[in-house]
Structure formats: C-alpha cells, structure tokens
Design a protein around this motif. Sequence first.
Motif, PDB file in Angstrom:
ATOM      1  N   ARG A  96       6.695  13.946  -2.209  1.00 56.22           N
ATOM      2  CA  ARG A  96       7.504  12.876  -1.432  1.00 56.22           C
ATOM      3  C   ARG A  96       6.660  12.092  -0.563  1.00 56.22           C
ATOM      4  O   ARG A  96       7.295  10.823  -0.472  1.00 56.22           O
ATOM      5  N   GLN A  97       5.795  12.728   0.256  1.00 56.34           N
ATOM      6  CA  GLN A  97       5.046  11.757   1.074  1.00 56.34           C
ATOM      7  C   GLN A  97       4.347  10.650   0.392  1.00 56.34           C
ATOM      8  O   GLN A  97       4.569   9.456   0.999  1.00 56.34           O
ATOM      9  N   GLY A  98       3.707  10.973  -0.492  1.00 53.98           N
ATOM     10  CA  GLY A  98       3.297   9.913  -1.488  1.00 53.98           C
ATOM     11  C   GLY A  98       4.181   8.746  -1.888  1.00 53.98           C
ATOM     12  O   GLY A  98       3.928   7.686  -2.038  1.00 53.98           O
ATOM     13  N   LEU A  99       5.422   9.289  -1.990  1.00 54.04           N
ATOM     14  CA  LEU A  99       6.261   8.373  -2.774  1.00 54.04           C
ATOM     15  C   LEU A  99       6.763   7.311  -1.845  1.00 54.04           C
ATOM     16  O   LEU A  99       6.985   6.248  -1.873  1.00 54.04           O
ATOM     17  N   GLU A 100       6.903   8.131  -0.460  1.00 60.37           N
ATOM     18  CA  GLU A 100       7.553   7.221   0.677  1.00 60.37           C
ATOM     19  C   GLU A 100       6.449   6.110   1.022  1.00 60.37           C
ATOM     20  O   GLU A 100       6.835   5.022   1.294  1.00 60.37           O
ATOM     21  N   ALA A 101       5.179   6.475   0.845  1.00 62.00           N
ATOM     22  CA  ALA A 101       4.095   5.612   1.132  1.00 62.00           C
ATOM     23  C   ALA A 101       4.047   4.410   0.050  1.00 62.00           C
ATOM     24  O   ALA A 101       3.963   3.107   0.312  1.00 62.00           O
ATOM     25  N   GLY A 102       4.419   4.885  -1.164  1.00 60.39           N
ATOM     26  CA  GLY A 102       4.371   3.878  -2.195  1.00 60.39           C
ATOM     27  C   GLY A 102       5.697   2.692  -2.104  1.00 60.39           C
ATOM     28  O   GLY A 102       5.407   1.800  -2.330  1.00 60.39           O
ATOM     29  N   TYR A 103       6.869   3.298  -1.663  1.00 58.38           N
ATOM     30  CA  TYR A 103       7.726   2.264  -1.460  1.00 58.38           C
ATOM     31  C   TYR A 103       7.387   1.197  -0.545  1.00 58.38           C
ATOM     32  O   TYR A 103       7.479   0.186  -0.634  1.00 58.38           O
ATOM     33  N   ASP A 104       6.634   2.015   0.647  1.00 54.23           N
ATOM     34  CA  ASP A 104       6.338   0.972   1.877  1.00 54.23           C
ATOM     35  C   ASP A 104       5.240  -0.064   1.321  1.00 54.23           C
ATOM     36  O   ASP A 104       5.337  -1.562   1.457  1.00 54.23           O
ATOM     37  N   ALA A 105       4.346   0.325   0.480  1.00 50.15           N
ATOM     38  CA  ALA A 105       3.337  -0.490  -0.185  1.00 50.15           C
ATOM     39  C   ALA A 105       3.867  -1.404  -1.133  1.00 50.15           C
ATOM     40  O   ALA A 105       3.477  -2.661  -1.110  1.00 50.15           O
ATOM     41  N   LEU A 106       5.018  -1.137  -2.003  1.00 51.37           N
ATOM     42  CA  LEU A 106       5.581  -2.230  -2.704  1.00 51.37           C
ATOM     43  C   LEU A 106       6.137  -3.204  -2.096  1.00 51.37           C
ATOM     44  O   LEU A 106       5.998  -4.562  -2.209  1.00 51.37           O
ATOM     45  N   LEU A 107       6.780  -2.944  -1.021  1.00 51.99           N
ATOM     46  CA  LEU A 107       7.617  -4.010  -0.393  1.00 51.99           C
ATOM     47  C   LEU A 107       6.760  -4.652   0.619  1.00 51.99           C
ATOM     48  O   LEU A 107       7.200  -5.977   1.009  1.00 51.99           O
ATOM     49  N   ALA A 108       5.802  -4.332   0.912  1.00 52.67           N
ATOM     50  CA  ALA A 108       4.688  -5.263   1.583  1.00 52.67           C
ATOM     51  C   ALA A 108       3.774  -5.926   0.824  1.00 52.67           C
ATOM     52  O   ALA A 108       3.072  -6.721   1.338  1.00 52.67           O
ATOM     53  N   GLY A 109       3.640  -5.586  -0.488  1.00 50.46           N
ATOM     54  CA  GLY A 109       2.805  -6.014  -1.412  1.00 50.46           C
ATOM     55  C   GLY A 109       3.004  -7.406  -1.680  1.00 50.46           C
ATOM     56  O   GLY A 109       3.881  -8.074  -1.443  1.00 50.46           O
ATOM     57  N   PRO A 110       1.839  -8.104  -2.114  1.00 50.63           N
ATOM     58  CA  PRO A 110       1.953  -9.742  -2.481  1.00 50.63           C
ATOM     59  C   PRO A 110       2.983  -9.924  -3.722  1.00 50.63           C
ATOM     60  O   PRO A 110       3.379 -10.883  -3.619  1.00 50.63           O
ATOM     61  N   GLU A 111       3.034  -9.075  -4.630  1.00 43.27           N
ATOM     62  CA  GLU A 111       3.827  -9.264  -5.810  1.00 43.27           C
ATOM     63  C   GLU A 111       5.389  -9.474  -5.362  1.00 43.27           C
ATOM     64  O   GLU A 111       6.020 -10.208  -5.914  1.00 43.27           O
ATOM     65  N   TRP A 112       5.690  -8.566  -4.458  1.00 47.19           N
ATOM     66  CA  TRP A 112       6.992  -8.756  -4.187  1.00 47.19           C
ATOM     67  C   TRP A 112       7.559  -9.797  -3.369  1.00 47.19           C
ATOM     68  O   TRP A 112       8.442 -10.536  -3.712  1.00 47.19           O
TER      69      TRP A 112
END
Length: 253
Positions: A96-112
């Motif tokens: 889950r820790q990796g998943l949480e970090a992935g959420y943040d990276a998605l929302l902070a990413g240039p694609e979003w």
Amino acid sequence: MLVDELIEQMVALEAELQACGKRLEARSDGEALHDLRVAVRRLRSILRPLRDLPDIGALEEVAAAVGHRSTSLRDTEVLIQELAARERPELGESRRQGLEAGYDALLAGPEWLLLRNALAAWPAICREARREGKLKGLGKHIRKELAKQRRKLGRELRDPNHDRHRLRVRIKRVRYAVEVYPDLSDLPDKAPKRLKEAQSALGDWHDCIQWLQRAGQEADLQPLCTAWRQALVDAEQRSDQALKPLLKAFPAD
C-alpha cells in the motif's frame, strides 16, 4: 446538434475528472482511481472516431498517457483487494505504501496537468472548428469509424488463435463507444449487455494473468499461485462462453 452534445459530454467529463482527482488526493474512498480511469476511457471513446479532425489527436494522446500512467496503480489496487479476499491482508498492506506514492505521482505528473488544461480549452476549439466549417459531416464520419471498429471486433472474434488481451481491449473500445454514441452505433439492443459481460469475464482472466506474473517476481505471492492457476482456468472458460453471443452481433464484414 451533435457538436453541442459532444461539448456537453466533454464539459461533464472535465468536471468528473476534476472531482475524481480531488477524491484521490483526499483518499476519500477506494473507488476514486477506478472512476478516474472510467472517465478517461469514456473521454478516449469520444475522441477516437474524431482523431483525424483538427486539434483532436493531441488531446487523445494526452488522455491515453493518463490511462497508461494509472494502469499499474489500478492493478495494484485490485491485487490488494484479492489478497484481502484470500485472507492475506498483510501482503496487501506491504504494497500500500507504494500505491499511495503512486497516487501522488500521478496527480503531480505532467500528463494529468496537460489533460486538465487541454480539456478546459477544448470546447472553445470545437466551437471555432464548427464556425470554420471543419466539422461538416461529423455524424457520418463517426458512424463510419464506429462501423470500422465493429468489423475489427467481428474478425478478431472469429480468429481461432485470437489473443484475449487484444480482444479485451477491442471489446472495451466498442462498449464505451456505444455508450458515448448510442444513436450512431447501429447495434442490436442486447449487444451492450453482451459486451459488458464479455469485458467482465476477460477482466477476471486478465487479473489472474497479472497476479501470476507478479508472483514470478515477488516471492511472498507464490503460495497463492495454485489457487490463481485454477482461477485462471475457470476465467478462460467463462470468457470463452461470454464471447460466443457476440458473434451474431458483430459480423466480420
């Protein structure tokens, strides 16, 4: 009229994506990422028949990038749910820790960010294209593109060596296209339900494949492989049965 309906759908999807992003950022519920991905798929289904029109291809590419970026996160979410169902929640918590970090990276990413900006600008671009006469014959163009997708699905269904991965993607495309263009899809009444059933069955098969592949790299998952291999066999049989009713609705020619 069709252009106005497209703009209305796109504005609604922009609002839905914004809401999903806020839900994901706040961790308010466990379905935020799933709903975000569904909204992206609906957006891509609207855009795919239009990709040859002005300024459409770039938006479709940005939407695809968000979809691809979120795929591994959704796979991990589903794995964690499966581990809980198999009474091995501790294996899920370790991921889950990796998943949480992935959420943040998605929302902070240039694609979003690019997708949000492009969606905000799209209605004005679409109205300008209409004023310049670039959207004449739009309904005919969309109907032609949807028919092409149906024929591709019909051929792949009849291929004795069909690839379930490719079929799953094709069925998802056709199903969501039916939902966003119901008046242009020219399908029998029961076809949408059959598409949904086939997508669900192939989704179960896809999940089993994903879990077994991960178990090959993540040793703590290996004790579950026997159960997952049996589940894979069951899912293959269900998916084969779910594909049969589609043959009538989707001829090859």
